[in-house]
Scaffold this active site. Structure first.
Site, PDB file in Angstrom:
ATOM      1  CE  LYS A 145      37.611  47.468  35.347  1.00 27.01           C
ATOM      2  NZ  LYS A 145      38.180  49.315  34.785  1.00 27.01           N
ATOM      3  CG  HIS A 189      40.281  41.135  37.081  1.00 30.31           C
ATOM      4  ND1 HIS A 189      40.513  41.510  38.244  1.00 30.31           N
ATOM      5  CD2 HIS A 189      41.287  41.518  36.618  1.00 30.31           C
ATOM      6  CE1 HIS A 189      41.226  42.281  38.624  1.00 30.31           C
ATOM      7  NE2 HIS A 189      42.344  41.886  37.765  1.00 30.31           N
TER       8      HIS A 189
END
Length: 497
Positions: A188, A246
Protein backbone atom coordinates in the site's frame (compact mmCIF):
# COMPACT_ATOMS: atom_id res chain seq x y z
CA UNK A 1 3.11 23.45 -4.32
CA UNK A 2 3.41 21.68 -7.66
CA UNK A 3 2.41 18.07 -7.80
CA UNK A 4 2.39 15.36 -10.41
CA UNK A 5 0.41 12.17 -10.82
CA UNK A 6 1.87 8.93 -9.57
CA UNK A 7 4.78 8.20 -11.89
CA UNK A 8 5.12 5.14 -14.02
CA UNK A 9 7.87 2.81 -12.95
CA UNK A 10 10.44 1.46 -15.35
CA UNK A 11 9.72 -1.66 -17.33
CA UNK A 12 10.28 -5.03 -15.75
CA UNK A 13 12.23 -7.67 -17.72
CA UNK A 14 10.25 -9.91 -20.10
CA UNK A 15 8.53 -12.62 -18.07
CA UNK A 16 6.21 -15.59 -18.02
CA UNK A 17 3.78 -15.38 -15.09
CA UNK A 18 2.12 -18.71 -14.29
CA UNK A 19 -0.93 -18.25 -12.06
CA UNK A 20 -1.96 -21.45 -10.26
CA UNK A 21 -5.58 -20.87 -9.27
CA UNK A 22 -6.00 -18.84 -12.43
CA UNK A 23 -9.81 -19.15 -12.40
CA UNK A 24 -10.13 -18.28 -8.74
CA UNK A 25 -11.43 -15.24 -6.90
CA UNK A 26 -8.01 -13.74 -6.10
CA UNK A 27 -6.92 -13.91 -9.73
CA UNK A 28 -10.17 -12.28 -10.89
CA UNK A 29 -10.37 -9.55 -8.23
CA UNK A 30 -6.72 -8.61 -7.79
CA UNK A 31 -4.13 -10.22 -10.03
CA UNK A 32 -5.53 -9.62 -13.51
CA UNK A 33 -6.74 -6.07 -12.78
CA UNK A 34 -3.28 -5.25 -11.36
CA UNK A 35 -1.48 -6.74 -14.37
CA UNK A 36 -3.78 -4.90 -16.77
CA UNK A 37 -3.03 -1.59 -15.07
CA UNK A 38 0.71 -2.15 -15.31
CA UNK A 39 0.41 -3.21 -18.95
CA UNK A 40 -1.47 -0.13 -20.06
CA UNK A 41 1.09 2.02 -18.27
CA UNK A 42 3.78 0.44 -20.44
CA UNK A 43 5.57 -1.29 -17.59
CA UNK A 44 5.16 -4.80 -19.02
CA UNK A 45 7.15 -5.73 -22.15
CA UNK A 46 5.08 -6.81 -25.15
CA UNK A 47 6.70 -10.27 -25.19
CA UNK A 48 5.65 -11.09 -21.62
CA UNK A 49 3.08 -13.84 -21.14
CA UNK A 50 0.46 -14.55 -18.49
CA UNK A 51 -0.57 -18.19 -18.22
CA UNK A 52 -3.59 -19.14 -16.14
CA UNK A 53 -3.57 -22.63 -14.66
CA UNK A 54 -6.39 -24.63 -13.09
CA UNK A 55 -8.04 -28.03 -13.43
CA UNK A 56 -10.99 -26.64 -15.40
CA UNK A 57 -10.90 -27.50 -19.13
CA UNK A 58 -10.99 -24.14 -20.90
CA UNK A 59 -9.89 -22.94 -24.31
CA UNK A 60 -7.67 -19.90 -24.59
CA UNK A 61 -10.62 -17.95 -25.99
CA UNK A 62 -12.91 -18.91 -23.09
CA UNK A 63 -10.23 -18.02 -20.58
CA UNK A 64 -9.55 -14.66 -22.20
CA UNK A 65 -13.28 -13.94 -21.96
CA UNK A 66 -13.13 -14.79 -18.24
CA UNK A 67 -10.18 -12.45 -17.76
CA UNK A 68 -11.89 -9.68 -19.77
CA UNK A 69 -14.99 -9.89 -17.57
CA UNK A 70 -12.85 -9.86 -14.41
CA UNK A 71 -11.00 -6.72 -15.50
CA UNK A 72 -14.16 -4.91 -16.58
CA UNK A 73 -15.77 -5.78 -13.23
CA UNK A 74 -12.87 -4.49 -11.13
CA UNK A 75 -11.25 -1.69 -13.17
CA UNK A 76 -13.68 1.20 -13.57
CA UNK A 77 -12.56 2.52 -16.93
CA UNK A 78 -11.36 -0.72 -18.52
CA UNK A 79 -14.29 -0.98 -20.92
CA UNK A 80 -13.57 2.54 -22.20
CA UNK A 81 -10.09 1.52 -23.31
CA UNK A 82 -10.81 -1.49 -25.54
CA UNK A 83 -7.51 -1.30 -27.41
CA UNK A 84 -5.50 -1.50 -24.20
CA UNK A 85 -7.68 -4.38 -23.02
CA UNK A 86 -7.19 -6.26 -26.27
CA UNK A 87 -3.41 -5.76 -26.11
CA UNK A 88 -3.40 -7.18 -22.62
CA UNK A 89 -5.55 -10.19 -23.51
CA UNK A 90 -3.17 -11.14 -26.33
CA UNK A 91 -0.63 -11.92 -23.62
CA UNK A 92 -3.04 -14.26 -21.78
CA UNK A 93 -3.34 -18.01 -22.32
CA UNK A 94 -4.54 -21.03 -20.35
CA UNK A 95 -3.32 -24.49 -19.40
CA UNK A 96 -5.52 -27.10 -17.78
CA UNK A 97 -3.27 -28.73 -15.15
CA UNK A 98 -3.87 -31.03 -12.20
CA UNK A 99 -1.82 -29.15 -9.62
CA UNK A 100 -0.71 -32.21 -7.66
CA UNK A 101 -1.23 -34.91 -10.27
CA UNK A 102 0.34 -35.62 -13.65
CA UNK A 103 -2.31 -34.36 -16.05
CA UNK A 104 -1.54 -31.23 -18.03
CA UNK A 105 2.02 -30.68 -16.85
CA UNK A 106 3.63 -31.64 -20.20
CA UNK A 107 1.45 -28.97 -21.84
CA UNK A 108 2.74 -26.35 -19.40
CA UNK A 109 6.32 -27.50 -20.02
CA UNK A 110 5.78 -27.10 -23.77
CA UNK A 111 4.44 -23.55 -23.36
CA UNK A 112 7.24 -22.39 -21.05
CA UNK A 113 9.98 -23.97 -23.14
CA UNK A 114 9.09 -21.68 -26.05
CA UNK A 115 10.85 -18.74 -24.34
CA UNK A 116 13.30 -20.22 -21.81
CA UNK A 117 15.13 -16.92 -21.31
CA UNK A 118 12.10 -15.19 -19.76
CA UNK A 119 11.96 -14.51 -16.04
CA UNK A 120 9.65 -17.29 -14.83
CA UNK A 121 7.32 -16.40 -11.94
CA UNK A 122 4.96 -18.95 -10.40
CA UNK A 123 2.10 -17.43 -8.43
CA UNK A 124 0.41 -19.81 -5.96
CA UNK A 125 -3.08 -18.31 -5.67
CA UNK A 126 -4.34 -21.56 -4.14
CA UNK A 127 -4.73 -23.12 -0.72
CA UNK A 128 -1.42 -23.53 1.16
CA UNK A 129 -2.22 -27.24 1.33
CA UNK A 130 -1.26 -27.36 -2.35
CA UNK A 131 2.02 -25.44 -2.10
CA UNK A 132 4.14 -28.51 -1.43
CA UNK A 133 2.58 -30.62 -4.19
CA UNK A 134 2.83 -27.88 -6.82
CA UNK A 135 6.45 -27.18 -5.88
CA UNK A 136 7.33 -30.85 -6.24
CA UNK A 137 5.72 -31.04 -9.68
CA UNK A 138 7.53 -27.88 -10.80
CA UNK A 139 10.81 -29.56 -9.86
CA UNK A 140 9.79 -32.92 -11.31
CA UNK A 141 9.07 -31.41 -14.72
CA UNK A 142 12.24 -29.33 -14.74
CA UNK A 143 10.56 -25.91 -14.73
CA UNK A 144 12.88 -24.17 -12.26
CA UNK A 145 15.44 -21.88 -13.88
CA UNK A 146 18.00 -19.54 -12.26
CA UNK A 147 15.54 -16.69 -13.02
CA UNK A 148 12.53 -18.42 -11.48
CA UNK A 149 10.51 -16.89 -8.64
CA UNK A 150 7.59 -18.21 -6.62
CA UNK A 151 4.95 -16.03 -4.95
CA UNK A 152 3.16 -17.50 -1.91
CA UNK A 153 -0.19 -16.12 -0.80
CA UNK A 154 -1.15 -16.07 2.86
CA UNK A 155 -1.99 -17.79 5.07
CA UNK A 156 1.28 -19.66 5.52
CA UNK A 157 0.04 -22.35 7.87
CA UNK A 158 -2.29 -22.31 10.86
CA UNK A 159 0.49 -22.30 13.45
CA UNK A 160 4.25 -22.30 13.68
CA UNK A 161 4.60 -26.01 12.96
CA UNK A 162 2.48 -26.00 9.80
CA UNK A 163 4.19 -22.80 8.58
CA UNK A 164 7.57 -24.48 8.99
CA UNK A 165 6.33 -27.44 6.98
CA UNK A 166 5.14 -25.22 4.12
CA UNK A 167 8.39 -23.24 4.08
CA UNK A 168 10.44 -26.44 4.15
CA UNK A 169 8.50 -27.99 1.25
CA UNK A 170 8.85 -24.89 -0.92
CA UNK A 171 12.49 -24.52 0.17
CA UNK A 172 13.32 -27.95 -1.23
CA UNK A 173 12.59 -26.59 -4.71
CA UNK A 174 13.31 -22.87 -4.55
CA UNK A 175 16.14 -20.99 -2.88
CA UNK A 176 15.14 -18.39 -0.28
CA UNK A 177 16.16 -15.63 -2.69
CA UNK A 178 13.52 -16.95 -5.11
CA UNK A 179 10.63 -17.05 -2.62
CA UNK A 180 8.24 -14.10 -2.27
CA UNK A 181 5.77 -14.37 0.64
CA UNK A 182 3.19 -11.75 -0.13
CA UNK A 183 1.34 -9.50 2.31
CA UNK A 184 -0.58 -6.98 0.24
CA UNK A 185 -0.62 -4.45 3.10
CA UNK A 186 3.10 -3.92 2.54
CA UNK A 187 2.38 -2.78 -1.01
CA UNK A 188 0.00 0.00 0.00
CA UNK A 189 1.19 3.49 -0.87
CA UNK A 190 0.68 4.74 2.68
CA UNK A 191 2.74 1.92 4.15
CA UNK A 192 5.57 2.84 1.80
CA UNK A 193 5.21 6.44 2.88
CA UNK A 194 5.61 5.36 6.50
CA UNK A 195 9.19 4.39 5.64
CA UNK A 196 9.74 7.75 3.92
CA UNK A 197 8.14 9.63 6.81
CA UNK A 198 10.41 8.01 9.36
CA UNK A 199 13.69 7.81 7.53
CA UNK A 200 13.63 10.76 5.08
CA UNK A 201 12.54 13.46 7.54
CA UNK A 202 14.82 14.64 10.32
CA UNK A 203 11.97 16.10 12.36
CA UNK A 204 10.29 12.75 13.20
CA UNK A 205 13.08 10.30 13.96
CA UNK A 206 14.32 12.12 17.14
CA UNK A 207 10.75 11.93 18.49
CA UNK A 208 10.12 8.30 17.49
CA UNK A 209 10.69 6.68 20.90
CA UNK A 210 9.31 6.18 24.39
CA UNK A 211 10.50 9.60 25.55
CA UNK A 212 8.05 11.38 23.25
CA UNK A 213 5.40 8.79 22.27
CA UNK A 214 2.69 7.83 24.76
CA UNK A 215 1.12 4.92 22.89
CA UNK A 216 0.37 3.62 19.39
CA UNK A 217 -2.87 2.23 17.98
CA UNK A 218 -3.19 0.01 14.91
CA UNK A 219 -6.74 -0.63 13.67
CA UNK A 220 -7.82 -2.76 10.72
CA UNK A 221 -11.63 -2.70 10.65
CA UNK A 222 -14.04 -4.21 8.15
CA UNK A 223 -17.77 -3.57 7.88
CA UNK A 224 -18.43 -6.80 5.97
CA UNK A 225 -19.03 -10.23 7.45
CA UNK A 226 -17.34 -13.49 6.53
CA UNK A 227 -19.72 -14.10 3.61
CA UNK A 228 -18.65 -17.05 1.46
CA UNK A 229 -15.38 -17.38 3.40
CA UNK A 230 -17.19 -18.82 6.42
CA UNK A 231 -15.77 -22.33 6.00
CA UNK A 232 -12.19 -21.09 5.86
CA UNK A 233 -12.67 -18.39 8.47
CA UNK A 234 -14.10 -20.76 11.07
CA UNK A 235 -10.80 -22.67 11.10
CA UNK A 236 -8.78 -19.47 11.19
CA UNK A 237 -10.27 -16.55 13.10
CA UNK A 238 -9.16 -12.93 13.29
CA UNK A 239 -5.89 -13.62 15.12
CA UNK A 240 -4.55 -15.92 12.40
CA UNK A 241 -6.24 -14.15 9.49
CA UNK A 242 -5.19 -10.56 10.27
CA UNK A 243 -2.94 -10.15 13.30
CA UNK A 244 -0.28 -12.76 12.48
CA UNK A 245 0.48 -11.13 9.15
CA UNK A 246 -1.02 -7.73 8.30
CA UNK A 247 -1.06 -6.12 11.73
CA UNK A 248 2.29 -7.48 12.89
CA UNK A 249 3.89 -6.28 9.67
CA UNK A 250 2.49 -2.78 10.26
CA UNK A 251 3.76 -2.90 13.83
CA UNK A 252 7.22 -3.85 12.57
CA UNK A 253 7.39 -0.92 10.16
CA UNK A 254 6.32 1.50 12.90
CA UNK A 255 8.71 0.12 15.52
CA UNK A 256 11.80 -1.02 13.59
CA UNK A 257 15.19 0.60 13.89
CA UNK A 258 16.59 2.40 10.81
CA UNK A 259 18.17 -0.17 8.48
CA UNK A 260 21.63 0.50 7.09
CA UNK A 261 20.11 0.83 3.63
CA UNK A 262 16.77 0.38 1.89
CA UNK A 263 17.60 -3.16 0.82
CA UNK A 264 15.59 -6.33 1.31
CA UNK A 265 17.61 -8.16 3.96
CA UNK A 266 18.56 -4.97 5.81
CA UNK A 267 14.87 -4.03 6.19
CA UNK A 268 13.81 -7.55 7.10
CA UNK A 269 16.60 -7.90 9.67
CA UNK A 270 15.21 -4.90 11.55
CA UNK A 271 11.62 -6.15 11.32
CA UNK A 272 12.74 -9.50 12.72
CA UNK A 273 14.28 -7.79 15.75
CA UNK A 274 10.90 -6.21 16.55
CA UNK A 275 9.09 -9.55 16.38
CA UNK A 276 11.67 -11.16 18.66
CA UNK A 277 11.31 -8.30 21.17
CA UNK A 278 7.53 -8.62 21.56
CA UNK A 279 6.65 -9.49 25.15
CA UNK A 280 5.13 -12.94 25.46
CA UNK A 281 1.40 -13.29 26.02
CA UNK A 282 0.34 -16.64 27.46
CA UNK A 283 -1.90 -18.15 30.14
CA UNK A 284 -0.47 -15.85 32.81
CA UNK A 285 -1.68 -12.63 31.19
CA UNK A 286 -3.88 -13.47 28.21
CA UNK A 287 -7.12 -12.40 29.90
CA UNK A 288 -5.65 -9.01 30.84
CA UNK A 289 -4.03 -8.30 27.47
CA UNK A 290 -6.42 -9.75 24.86
CA UNK A 291 -10.11 -9.57 23.98
CA UNK A 292 -11.93 -11.96 21.66
CA UNK A 293 -15.26 -11.11 20.06
CA UNK A 294 -17.83 -12.57 17.68
CA UNK A 295 -20.49 -10.51 15.92
CA UNK A 296 -24.20 -11.15 16.34
CA UNK A 297 -26.98 -9.82 14.14
CA UNK A 298 -27.25 -6.06 13.84
CA UNK A 299 -27.21 -3.40 11.16
CA UNK A 300 -24.61 -2.24 8.66
CA UNK A 301 -25.07 0.93 6.62
CA UNK A 302 -28.64 1.09 7.81
CA UNK A 303 -29.49 -2.45 6.68
CA UNK A 304 -30.09 -5.46 8.95
CA UNK A 305 -27.35 -8.08 8.71
CA UNK A 306 -27.08 -11.61 10.13
CA UNK A 307 -24.73 -12.73 12.86
CA UNK A 308 -21.66 -14.88 12.37
CA UNK A 309 -23.36 -18.13 13.37
CA UNK A 310 -26.21 -17.44 10.94
CA UNK A 311 -23.75 -16.78 8.09
CA UNK A 312 -21.84 -19.90 9.07
CA UNK A 313 -25.01 -21.99 9.25
CA UNK A 314 -24.08 -23.34 12.67
CA UNK A 315 -25.41 -23.24 16.23
CA UNK A 316 -22.01 -23.18 17.89
CA UNK A 317 -18.58 -21.70 17.21
CA UNK A 318 -16.04 -19.97 19.41
CA UNK A 319 -14.08 -18.56 16.47
CA UNK A 320 -13.24 -14.90 17.02
CA UNK A 321 -14.26 -12.36 14.39
CA UNK A 322 -12.73 -9.58 16.50
CA UNK A 323 -9.53 -9.34 18.51
CA UNK A 324 -7.94 -6.55 20.52
CA UNK A 325 -4.47 -6.87 22.04
CA UNK A 326 -2.26 -4.73 24.23
CA UNK A 327 1.26 -5.53 23.04
CA UNK A 328 4.62 -4.27 24.28
CA UNK A 329 8.09 -4.31 22.79
CA UNK A 330 10.94 -4.98 25.21
CA UNK A 331 13.74 -2.85 23.83
CA UNK A 332 15.38 0.51 24.52
CA UNK A 333 13.32 2.49 22.02
CA UNK A 334 9.87 1.25 23.03
CA UNK A 335 10.05 0.12 26.67
CA UNK A 336 6.84 1.16 28.42
CA UNK A 337 4.97 2.19 25.24
CA UNK A 338 1.84 0.07 24.69
CA UNK A 339 0.78 -0.90 21.17
CA UNK A 340 -2.99 -1.36 21.05
CA UNK A 341 -3.98 -3.62 18.16
CA UNK A 342 -7.53 -4.34 17.02
CA UNK A 343 -9.19 -5.89 14.03
CA UNK A 344 -12.62 -7.28 13.30
CA UNK A 345 -15.46 -7.94 10.92
CA UNK A 346 -18.91 -6.33 10.87
CA UNK A 347 -17.61 -3.27 12.66
CA UNK A 348 -19.06 0.24 12.42
CA UNK A 349 -16.86 1.21 9.49
CA UNK A 350 -14.13 0.14 7.10
CA UNK A 351 -10.82 1.67 8.05
CA UNK A 352 -7.16 0.77 8.41
CA UNK A 353 -4.98 3.22 10.26
CA UNK A 354 -1.99 3.73 12.51
CA UNK A 355 -2.28 6.40 15.20
CA UNK A 356 0.89 7.72 16.85
CA UNK A 357 -0.13 9.43 20.11
CA UNK A 358 2.58 11.74 21.44
CA UNK A 359 3.02 12.48 25.11
CA UNK A 360 1.37 15.62 26.53
CA UNK A 361 3.46 18.73 27.02
CA UNK A 362 5.32 18.77 30.34
CA UNK A 363 4.05 22.23 31.38
CA UNK A 364 1.40 24.62 30.04
CA UNK A 365 2.05 28.36 30.06
CA UNK A 366 -1.63 29.08 29.34
CA UNK A 367 -4.34 29.59 31.94
CA UNK A 368 -7.55 27.60 32.17
CA UNK A 369 -9.47 29.95 29.87
CA UNK A 370 -7.31 28.83 26.94
CA UNK A 371 -8.95 25.43 27.06
CA UNK A 372 -7.64 21.90 27.20
CA UNK A 373 -4.35 21.14 25.48
CA UNK A 374 -4.73 17.87 23.61
CA UNK A 375 -1.89 15.54 22.76
CA UNK A 376 -0.41 15.77 19.28
CA UNK A 377 -1.30 12.83 17.06
CA UNK A 378 -0.06 11.52 13.76
CA UNK A 379 -2.76 9.52 11.96
CA UNK A 380 -1.62 7.37 9.04
CA UNK A 381 -4.61 6.23 6.97
CA UNK A 382 -4.14 3.08 4.89
CA UNK A 383 -7.75 2.83 3.72
CA UNK A 384 -10.01 4.39 2.69
CA UNK A 385 -8.75 7.83 1.59
CA UNK A 386 -5.05 7.09 1.92
CA UNK A 387 -3.11 9.88 3.57
CA UNK A 388 -1.64 11.30 6.74
CA UNK A 389 -2.87 13.80 9.31
CA UNK A 390 -0.72 15.57 11.89
CA UNK A 391 -2.84 17.08 14.64
CA UNK A 392 -1.35 20.14 16.37
CA UNK A 393 -2.55 22.78 18.80
CA UNK A 394 -3.18 26.29 17.44
CA UNK A 395 -4.86 29.49 18.56
CA UNK A 396 -8.46 30.04 17.51
CA UNK A 397 -8.72 33.08 15.23
CA UNK A 398 -10.09 36.28 16.76
CA UNK A 399 -9.32 39.00 19.26
CA UNK A 400 -9.24 38.65 23.01
CA UNK A 401 -7.81 35.91 25.16
CA UNK A 402 -6.03 32.94 23.64
CA UNK A 403 -8.30 29.99 22.98
CA UNK A 404 -6.57 26.78 21.88
CA UNK A 405 -7.86 24.08 19.58
CA UNK A 406 -6.45 20.99 17.91
CA UNK A 407 -6.20 21.41 14.14
CA UNK A 408 -5.32 18.71 11.56
CA UNK A 409 -2.64 19.26 8.96
CA UNK A 410 -4.16 16.88 6.43
CA UNK A 411 -2.56 15.34 3.37
CA UNK A 412 -4.74 13.20 1.15
CA UNK A 413 -2.62 11.36 -1.39
CA UNK A 414 -5.32 11.59 -4.05
CA UNK A 415 -5.66 15.36 -3.60
CA UNK A 416 -1.92 15.95 -3.30
CA UNK A 417 -1.30 14.17 -6.60
CA UNK A 418 -3.93 15.87 -8.69
CA UNK A 419 -6.75 13.44 -8.00
CA UNK A 420 -4.79 10.42 -9.19
CA UNK A 421 -5.49 7.15 -7.44
CA UNK A 422 -2.46 5.39 -6.02
CA UNK A 423 -1.61 2.05 -7.58
CA UNK A 424 -3.18 -1.01 -6.02
CA UNK A 425 -0.84 -2.90 -3.70
CA UNK A 426 -0.79 -5.91 -6.01
CA UNK A 427 0.46 -3.77 -8.88
CA UNK A 428 3.59 -2.87 -6.96
CA UNK A 429 4.13 -6.31 -5.45
CA UNK A 430 3.72 -8.23 -8.69
CA UNK A 431 6.26 -6.03 -10.44
CA UNK A 432 8.67 -6.34 -7.49
CA UNK A 433 8.36 -10.13 -7.53
CA UNK A 434 9.14 -10.25 -11.24
CA UNK A 435 12.15 -7.95 -10.73
CA UNK A 436 13.36 -10.09 -7.83
CA UNK A 437 13.08 -7.26 -5.27
CA UNK A 438 12.20 -8.89 -1.92
CA UNK A 439 12.09 -5.73 0.23
CA UNK A 440 8.29 -5.81 0.63
CA UNK A 441 8.05 -9.57 1.13
CA UNK A 442 8.46 -11.63 4.29
CA UNK A 443 11.48 -13.81 4.92
CA UNK A 444 10.98 -17.30 6.37
CA UNK A 445 12.40 -16.31 9.77
CA UNK A 446 9.95 -13.39 9.98
CA UNK A 447 7.06 -15.79 9.49
CA UNK A 448 8.46 -18.12 12.15
CA UNK A 449 8.98 -15.27 14.64
CA UNK A 450 5.43 -14.01 14.14
CA UNK A 451 4.04 -17.47 14.86
CA UNK A 452 6.22 -17.77 17.97
CA UNK A 453 4.33 -14.78 19.38
CA UNK A 454 0.89 -15.86 18.12
CA UNK A 455 1.03 -19.56 19.09
CA UNK A 456 1.10 -18.96 22.91
CA UNK A 457 -1.95 -16.68 22.59
CA UNK A 458 -3.86 -19.38 20.69
CA UNK A 459 -2.82 -21.98 23.24
CA UNK A 460 -3.77 -19.75 26.17
CA UNK A 461 -7.22 -19.08 24.72
CA UNK A 462 -7.73 -22.81 24.39
CA UNK A 463 -6.34 -23.77 27.80
CA UNK A 464 -8.22 -21.03 29.68
CA UNK A 465 -11.42 -21.58 27.67
CA UNK A 466 -11.56 -17.85 26.95
CA UNK A 467 -14.81 -17.26 25.09
CA UNK A 468 -15.42 -14.89 22.21
CA UNK A 469 -17.64 -12.13 23.60
CA UNK A 470 -20.70 -11.12 21.60
CA UNK A 471 -20.94 -7.74 19.91
CA UNK A 472 -23.68 -6.37 17.66
CA UNK A 473 -22.86 -6.03 13.98
CA UNK A 474 -22.34 -2.38 13.12
CA UNK A 475 -20.60 -1.53 16.42
CA UNK A 476 -16.92 -1.30 17.34
CA UNK A 477 -16.61 -4.66 19.02
CA UNK A 478 -17.25 -5.97 22.53
CA UNK A 479 -17.24 -3.58 25.48
CA UNK A 480 -14.22 -5.40 26.88
CA UNK A 481 -12.11 -3.93 24.06
CA UNK A 482 -12.99 -0.45 25.31
CA UNK A 483 -12.04 -1.47 28.84
CA UNK A 484 -8.73 -2.87 27.56
CA UNK A 485 -7.50 0.61 26.62
CA UNK A 486 -9.53 2.81 28.98
CA UNK A 487 -8.22 1.17 32.13
CA UNK A 488 -4.87 2.63 31.06
CA UNK A 489 -6.44 6.10 30.84
CA UNK A 490 -6.54 6.07 27.03
CA UNK A 491 -9.24 5.74 24.38
CA UNK A 492 -9.47 4.31 20.88
CA UNK A 493 -9.16 6.92 18.15
CA UNK A 494 -12.67 8.31 17.80
CA UNK A 495 -11.99 9.76 14.37
CA UNK A 496 -11.78 6.22 12.97
CA UNK A 497 -15.27 5.67 14.20
Amino acid sequence: MSTAPFSNSSQVPPFDLVVFGGTGDLAARKLFPALFQRCRRAQVPETSRIIGVSRRPLSNEAYQAFVRDAICDHVKDAASTPEALDRFLRRVSFCSVDATGEAGWPDLVQVLSQVPEHVRTFYFAVSPDLFAGISQRIRQFGLVTPDSHVVLEKPLGKDGESARAVNAAVGEVFQESQVFRIDHYLGKETVQNLMALRFANRMFEPLWNSTHIDHIQITVAEDLGVGERGGYYNTSGALRDMVQNHILQLLCLVAMEPPDEFEADAVRDEKLKVLKALKRIDERNVEQLTVRGQYRSGSSNGEPVPGYLQELGSDESNTETFVAIKAEIANWRWAGVPFYLRTGKRLAGRTSEIVINFRPISHSIFDATAGRISQNRLVIRLQPNEGMTLEIMIKDPGPGNIRLRRMPLDMSFAEAYGGANSPDAYERLLMDAIRGNQTLFMRHDEVAAAWRWIDPILAAWKNTSQRAQAYAAGTWGPSASVALIERDGRTWNEDAE
